[in-house]
Design an enzyme around this catalytic site. Structure first.
Site: not given
Length: 283
Positions: A164, A123, A48
């Site tokens: 994440c 995301k 990330e």
């Protein structure tokens, strides 16, 4: 660096400590990708925030640009073509392109061996938390969350995309697996407190639940903007076993081989993906 088994898809996870500008980020990550390719990897994944990792608003605002102008994204697309490898840019922080919303996108980009973009994923879940040690994060103030999940075809099987904090939402991973993903990427920049407590446990749980390989390249160490990330890039097999792991926060390359027959074996042994039932409540 782990030693490679004799067969299967050769993957490499790049662990970084990404600097706060694109030029420095590229100088940091390119040699690691080249090393991974020389050592035999055919599919290389980065963490990330691979293009920059910067929380200071004045510097961050000046650095972020569009995906088609970002120096790291453009250079890594060329690098994938030069090396003849597939590359997952775990995420790039780029302008979202949504009118009226100046927040950036935290965007994962799957690049094929010709340098083309095969899939994009923004995301879904942003990290808004107050940690017990006093650290506070409000990712939603600077990142516009995505609107949908993504699974992409590769020469070796389907890849599900996550980033994440998404690791804490098992229903997303179940959807990816039921859409045919045999491997799921989780590039991350985990905080130290949550990483130490939960990182490996969450990765192994998602692999067990989906019967898929989980590939988790990570940021590690103390960054220019003061944040500290956990590192410990990890590959988990579909039975939940850790098959490769870096046990530190330093930049490096982690190799593994993926035998996709193990996905079929795990899902046949525990066919939970076929056993969903509708149910009522709770109210």
């Amino acid at each position: 660096m782990s030693e490679l088994p004799s067969s299967g898809l050769a993957v490499a996870l790049i662990q970084t400590r990404t600097p706060a500008t694109q030029a420095e980020a590229l100088a940091h990550i390119e040699p690691l990708i080249r090393q991974a390719a020389v050592e035999g990897a055919k599919f290389i994944l980065t963490p990330e925030g691979s293009n920059l990792l910067e929380q200071r608003k004045d510097r961050r605002g000046l650095a972020i640009t569009t995906e088609d102008q970002d120096a790291v994204v453009l250079a890594l697309r060329r690098l994938a073509a030069e090396l003849g490898v597939w590359l997952l840019i775990g995420s790039a922080i780029v302008k979202s392109g949504h009118s009226g919303d100046d927040r950036a996108a935290n965007r994962s980009l799957l690049i094929d061996s010709g340098g083309g973009i095969v899939a994009r994923y923004d995301k879904l879940h942003v990290f808004d938390v107050d940690l017990p040690n006093g650290e506070t994060y409000r990712e939603s103030s600077t990142i516009r969350p995505g609107d949908g999940a993504a699974v992409a075809d590769t020469p070796w099987g389907r890849l599900g995309l996550a980033v994440c904090y998404d690791i804490r939402f098992p229903h997303l991973f179940r959807r990816l697996a039921k859409a045919g993903a045999s491997m799921i990427s989780v590039p991350a920049a985990f905080t130290v407190p949550t990483g130490e407590a939960h990182w490996e446990t969450l990765l192994r749980a998602r692999a067990i639940e989906t019967g898929a390989f989980v590939l988790a390249p990570a940021q590690g160490g103390t960054h220019e903007d003061g944040r500290k990330t956990w590192g410990r890039s990890t590959v988990v097999g579909p039975w939940g076993e850790v098959i490769a792991k870096l046990d530190h926060d330093e930049p490096g390359v982690l190799h593994a081989k993926l035998d996709f027959a193990l996905v079929e074996k795990a899902r046949a042994s525990v066919p939970a993906l076929r056993h969903d039932r509708e149910f009522a409540g709770p109210l």
